[in-house]
Write an enzyme that holds these catalytic residues in place. Structure first.
Site, PDB file in Angstrom:
ATOM      1  N   ARG A  51       0.812  -1.219   0.000  1.00  0.00           N
ATOM      2  CA  ARG A  51       0.000   0.000   0.000  1.00  0.00           C
ATOM      3  C   ARG A  51       0.839   1.260   0.000  1.00  0.00           C
ATOM      4  NH1 ARG A  51      -3.154  -1.757   5.232  1.00  0.00           N
ATOM      5  NH2 ARG A  51      -0.964  -2.150   5.652  1.00  0.00           N
ATOM      6  N   LYS A 150       2.479 -20.604   4.548  1.00  0.00           N
ATOM      7  CA  LYS A 150       1.768 -20.773   5.814  1.00  0.00           C
ATOM      8  C   LYS A 150       1.544 -19.420   6.471  1.00  0.00           C
ATOM      9  CE  LYS A 150       5.261 -20.835   9.305  1.00  0.00           C
ATOM     10  NZ  LYS A 150       6.000 -21.406  10.372  1.00  0.00           N
ATOM     11  N   LYS A 184      14.919 -27.187   1.238  1.00  0.00           N
ATOM     12  CA  LYS A 184      16.263 -27.214   1.819  1.00  0.00           C
ATOM     13  C   LYS A 184      17.115 -28.296   1.171  1.00  0.00           C
ATOM     14  CE  LYS A 184      15.162 -25.155   6.239  1.00  0.00           C
ATOM     15  NZ  LYS A 184      16.141 -24.070   6.226  1.00  0.00           N
ATOM     16  N   GLU A 218      14.219 -23.782  18.345  1.00  0.00           N
ATOM     17  CA  GLU A 218      14.549 -22.374  18.124  1.00  0.00           C
ATOM     18  C   GLU A 218      15.045 -21.777  19.426  1.00  0.00           C
ATOM     19  OE1 GLU A 218      11.644 -20.389  15.041  1.00  0.00           O
ATOM     20  OE2 GLU A 218      10.490 -21.330  16.635  1.00  0.00           O
ATOM     21  N   ASP A 237       1.883 -23.625  14.221  1.00  0.00           N
ATOM     22  CA  ASP A 237       2.975 -22.892  13.577  1.00  0.00           C
ATOM     23  C   ASP A 237       4.054 -23.827  13.023  1.00  0.00           C
ATOM     24  OD1 ASP A 237       4.296 -20.387  12.917  1.00  0.00           O
ATOM     25  OD2 ASP A 237       5.757 -20.911  14.459  1.00  0.00           O
ATOM     26  N   HIS A 242       5.626 -27.795   8.676  1.00  0.00           N
ATOM     27  CA  HIS A 242       7.014 -28.236   8.486  1.00  0.00           C
ATOM     28  C   HIS A 242       7.265 -29.657   9.006  1.00  0.00           C
ATOM     29  CE1 HIS A 242       7.546 -24.095   7.563  1.00  0.00           C
ATOM     30  NE2 HIS A 242       7.562 -23.672   8.813  1.00  0.00           N
ATOM     31  N   LYS A 341      10.258 -22.981  21.322  1.00  0.00           N
ATOM     32  CA  LYS A 341      10.933 -21.688  21.295  1.00  0.00           C
ATOM     33  C   LYS A 341      11.707 -21.522  22.602  1.00  0.00           C
ATOM     34  CE  LYS A 341       8.052 -19.109  18.150  1.00  0.00           C
ATOM     35  NZ  LYS A 341       9.136 -18.927  17.177  1.00  0.00           N
TER      36      LYS A 341
HETATM   37  N1  LIG Z   1       8.651 -13.094   7.659  1.00  0.00           N
HETATM   38  C1  LIG Z   1       8.854 -14.390   7.529  1.00  0.00           C
HETATM   39  O1  LIG Z   1       9.966 -14.896   7.712  1.00  0.00           O
HETATM   40  C2  LIG Z   1       7.725 -15.308   7.128  1.00  0.00           C
HETATM   41  C3  LIG Z   1       7.977 -16.689   7.045  1.00  0.00           C
HETATM   42  C4  LIG Z   1       6.951 -17.548   6.642  1.00  0.00           C
HETATM   43  C5  LIG Z   1       5.708 -17.027   6.346  1.00  0.00           C
HETATM   44  N2  LIG Z   1       5.482 -15.699   6.445  1.00  0.00           N
HETATM   45  C6  LIG Z   1       4.143 -15.198   6.092  1.00  0.00           C
HETATM   46  O2  LIG Z   1       4.269 -14.264   5.005  1.00  0.00           O
HETATM   47  C7  LIG Z   1       3.329 -13.231   5.147  1.00  0.00           C
HETATM   48  C8  LIG Z   1       4.052 -11.880   5.172  1.00  0.00           C
HETATM   49  O3  LIG Z   1       4.887 -11.836   6.301  1.00  0.00           O
HETATM   50  P1  LIG Z   1       5.888 -10.635   6.616  1.00  0.00           P
HETATM   51  O4  LIG Z   1       6.668 -11.062   7.815  1.00  0.00           O
HETATM   52  O5  LIG Z   1       6.653 -10.226   5.406  1.00  0.00           O
HETATM   53  O6  LIG Z   1       4.850  -9.481   7.037  1.00  0.00           O
HETATM   54  P2  LIG Z   1       5.083  -7.903   7.074  1.00  0.00           P
HETATM   55  O7  LIG Z   1       6.526  -7.562   7.295  1.00  0.00           O
HETATM   56  O8  LIG Z   1       4.069  -7.355   8.002  1.00  0.00           O
HETATM   57  O9  LIG Z   1       4.713  -7.441   5.595  1.00  0.00           O
HETATM   58  C9  LIG Z   1       3.419  -7.447   5.119  1.00  0.00           C
HETATM   59  C10 LIG Z   1       3.401  -6.730   3.768  1.00  0.00           C
HETATM   60  O10 LIG Z   1       2.056  -6.698   3.277  1.00  0.00           O
HETATM   61  C11 LIG Z   1       1.749  -5.399   2.831  1.00  0.00           C
HETATM   62  N3  LIG Z   1       0.303  -5.206   2.943  1.00  0.00           N
HETATM   63  C12 LIG Z   1      -0.443  -5.246   4.082  1.00  0.00           C
HETATM   64  N4  LIG Z   1      -1.743  -4.995   3.791  1.00  0.00           N
HETATM   65  C13 LIG Z   1      -1.815  -4.810   2.459  1.00  0.00           C
HETATM   66  C14 LIG Z   1      -2.875  -4.519   1.552  1.00  0.00           C
HETATM   67  N5  LIG Z   1      -4.131  -4.341   1.977  1.00  0.00           N
HETATM   68  N6  LIG Z   1      -2.585  -4.409   0.240  1.00  0.00           N
HETATM   69  C15 LIG Z   1      -1.317  -4.554  -0.201  1.00  0.00           C
HETATM   70  N7  LIG Z   1      -0.271  -4.846   0.596  1.00  0.00           N
HETATM   71  C16 LIG Z   1      -0.514  -4.951   1.917  1.00  0.00           C
HETATM   72  C17 LIG Z   1       2.575  -4.489   3.732  1.00  0.00           C
HETATM   73  O11 LIG Z   1       2.941  -3.276   3.188  1.00  0.00           O
HETATM   74  P3  LIG Z   1       2.054  -1.934   3.359  1.00  0.00           P
HETATM   75  O12 LIG Z   1       1.883  -1.685   4.806  1.00  0.00           O
HETATM   76  O13 LIG Z   1       2.820  -0.892   2.626  1.00  0.00           O
HETATM   77  O14 LIG Z   1       0.784  -2.248   2.656  1.00  0.00           O
HETATM   78  C18 LIG Z   1       3.881  -5.304   3.820  1.00  0.00           C
HETATM   79  O15 LIG Z   1       4.686  -5.088   2.685  1.00  0.00           O
HETATM   80  C19 LIG Z   1       2.539 -13.523   6.436  1.00  0.00           C
HETATM   81  O16 LIG Z   1       1.398 -14.260   6.116  1.00  0.00           O
HETATM   82  C20 LIG Z   1       3.496 -14.417   7.218  1.00  0.00           C
HETATM   83  O17 LIG Z   1       2.801 -15.274   8.109  1.00  0.00           O
HETATM   84  C21 LIG Z   1       6.473 -14.818   6.824  1.00  0.00           C
END
Ligand SMILES: NC(=O)c1ccc[n+]([C@@H]2O[C@H](COP(=O)([O-])OP(=O)(O)OC[C@H]3O[C@@H](n4cnc5c(N)ncnc54)[C@H](OP(=O)(O)O)[C@@H]3O)[C@@H](O)[C@H]2O)c1
Length: 492
Positions: A51, A150, A184, A218, A237, A242, A341
């Site tokens: 956004r 996930k 992996k 972890e 989780d 996994h 954890k």
């Molecule tokens: N981080 C990890 O290592 C990891 C690992 C496995 C799975 N996941 C999964 O991957 C997903 C993302 O995780 P994350 O850690 O990257 O989250 P994050 O850091 O909170 O990022 C979320 C992203 O979504 C965007 N967003 C939110 N609402 C939106 C909307 N209405 N329209 C368009 N974009 C929108 C946000 O940007 P804006 O605020 O600019 O919109 C931001 O770029 C989650 O479901 C998480 O469970 C993450």
């Protein structure tokens, strides 16, 4: 020696959540590595979407910084960074409104009929909304793929709802459900060991395997994900995805071919053979824990309940369980799963323990004879070891020694072990679903998990406390020791 690089076809990869943690920490560094190895053709584009208002230049600057943090200095040749950044574009789009979609459409139009992949690196509540918009705006072409990760639901009913919503727009063959553990290197190696050698298959059954342990430990706490985690817990989780996927790869029958449906057909048979755990037996087969204040390798740690600001939280941060597989190959062989954890070390590994020898010909002074163990370590240092008894080298009497035969060859071949996302993202572009989960697998895993969660809810029993920095509640040790076994500790 270098690994063989085959370039993929030109593509447009659109990352929803392109300015989020997953994109900066994992996806963009993975794509950079593939770019640096010459695997991504010059015409391919990467489009970040979220956004916030950001120009292409802003996005490139933020990505440069992210690469600085998440790619080793030695791998970050400046000229390669510059050519990589030129591939990047950014379009502000709000998934929940109509803002920005036309700009995205205009940009994608320029790519013609090339492969299009949409990576939904956003909260799962948006998976259905974004799919519907992609369909409604005409952006989902036949050459389009969609990638989700996930959590896919928090129980069977919600997983079905997510799958239905995406399935309204995309065929199953276009949907790539990532479980990054499957990408992996050592998990690939497990497939090679099992199915490219004649040695292991005759031993890979209840007659020769005593038990299997799968540990995902972890050292961190909830690290900023408290809101999500307090609703999920270790069962949803880690175990539902996994750990169950790893269990399936260890336990499945040899597929006819290494292709998507052959592999998934075998994995789902394992899922359907899992012994049910429910209100009748969960107290005997599962230990739940929650960390209290303590220590550990990261220094003093607060209690989980204060970390998530929910003093009444009954969410488990640790699970140890004993699973059984009701089929001819594995009847009677326990699969012990353990995850948590704030444990003392970070380690994910699968340990296959073979049965003890039937009779020892050696005098007691020769030392104790341990079970042979195949240890497949997924992180931190990926590798495969086979633990064997040998004669202690040198003169003197016969003394036995338990040693690991190291079968990790990445270092010997001078190859950097690629991150799972590097393989998985390019598999999406190649149209290879072998390492991704089919809809029925995800739903079968939930069907096994739901009765466990329901049993806990019905019993009102709270998780057992353990101090941060320890291996979970003492009851988890009792769980395995009751069977005359112990949790595996690395040898020499
Ligand atoms: N981080 C990890 O290592 C990891 C690992 C496995 C799975 N996941 C999964 O991957 C997903 C993302 O995780 P994350 O850690 O990257 O989250 P994050 O850091 O909170 O990022 C979320 C992203 O979504 C965007 N967003 C939110 N609402 C939106 C909307 N209405 N329209 C368009 N974009 C929108 C946000 O940007 P804006 O605020 O600019 O919109 C931001 O770029 C989650 O479901 C998480 O469970 C993450």
């Amino acid at each position: 020696m270098t690994s063989r690089i085959i370039a993929v076809e030109p593509f447009d990869l659109v990352v929803f959540g392109g300015a989020g943690d997953l994109a900066y920490r994992k996806l963009l560094p993975a794509l950079f590595h593939r770019h640096a190895d010459g695997q991504i053709p010059a015409a391919a584009r990467i489009v970040g979407v979220s956004r916030r208002a950001m120009s292409d230049a802003d996005y490139r600057a933020a990505t440069r910084e992210a690469l600085g943090q998440h790619v080793a200095d030695a791998d970050r040749e400046p000229a390669l960074v510059e050519t990589f950044l030129k591939r990047l574009h950014f379009i502000p789009v709000d998934a929940r409104s109509d803002a920005g979609w036309d700009d995205l459409g205009t940009l994608l139009q320029k790519g013609g009929g090339r492969i299009r992949a949409f990576y939904l690196a956003v909260a799962p509540e948006l998976f259905g909304t974004i799919s519907a918009k992609l369909g409604g705006k005409g952006l989902a072409t036949p050459a389009t793929r969609v990638i989700i990760e996930k959590p896919i639901g928090h129980d069977l009913a919600s997983a079905v709802a997510v799958n239905d919503a995406i399935g309204q727009i995309f065929e199953e063959g276009q949907i790539y459900r990532i479980d990054h553990y499957l990408g992996k290197e050592t998990v690939q190696n497990l497939m090679a060991l099992r199915f490219a050698n004649a040695l292991f298959e005759p031993l890979w059954n209840a007659a020769h395997v005593d038990h299997v342990q799968i540990t995902v430990a972890e050292t961190i706490g909830v690290a900023g994900r408290g809101d999500y985690y307090d609703h999920a817990g270790a069962l949803r989780d880690m175990v539902q995805n996994h750990m169950i996927q790893l269990l399936c790869l260890v336990a499945m029958e040899p597929p006819a071919e290494m292709n998507a449906d052959s592999m998934r057909d075998e994995k789902i048979k394992v899922l359907r053979s899992l012994e049910p755990i429910n209100a009748h037996n969960s107290a005997r087969l599962i230990v739940r824990g929650q960390y209290r204040a303590g220590g550990g390798p990261n220094g003093p740690a607060p209690a989980y309940a204060s970390e998530v600001a929910n003093p009444a939280s009954a969410t488990e941060t640790f699970i140890a369980l004993r699973a059984g597989i009701n089929n001819w190959r594995w009847a009677g062989v326990p699969f012990y799963l353990r995850t948590g954890k704030r444990l003392p070390t970070r380690a994910s590994e699968i340990v296959v323990s073979f049965r003890a020898i039937p009779h020892s010909i050696f005098a007691p002074e020769a030392g104790e004879i341990e079970q042979n163990r195949l240890v497949i370590r997924l992180q931190p240092d990926e590798g495969v070891k086979l633990n064997l008894m040998i004669k202690d080298p040198g003169p003197g009497g016969m003394r036995l020694r338990y040693v690991p035969l190291d079968m990790s060859f990445a270092e010997a071949f001078g190859i950097r072990s690629p991150d799972a996302y590097e393989r998985l993202i390019l598999d999406v572009i190649r149209g290879n679903q072998t390492l991704f989960m089919r809809r029925d697998e995800v739903e079968a895993a939930w069907a096994w998990i739901d009765p466990i969660a329901e049993a806990w809810q019905a019993s009102n029993e709270t998780p057992k406390p353990y101090p941060a920095g320890t291996w979970g509640p003492a009851a988890s040790i009792a769980l395995i020791e009751r069977d005359g076994r112990t949790w595996y500790d690395e040898v020499g």
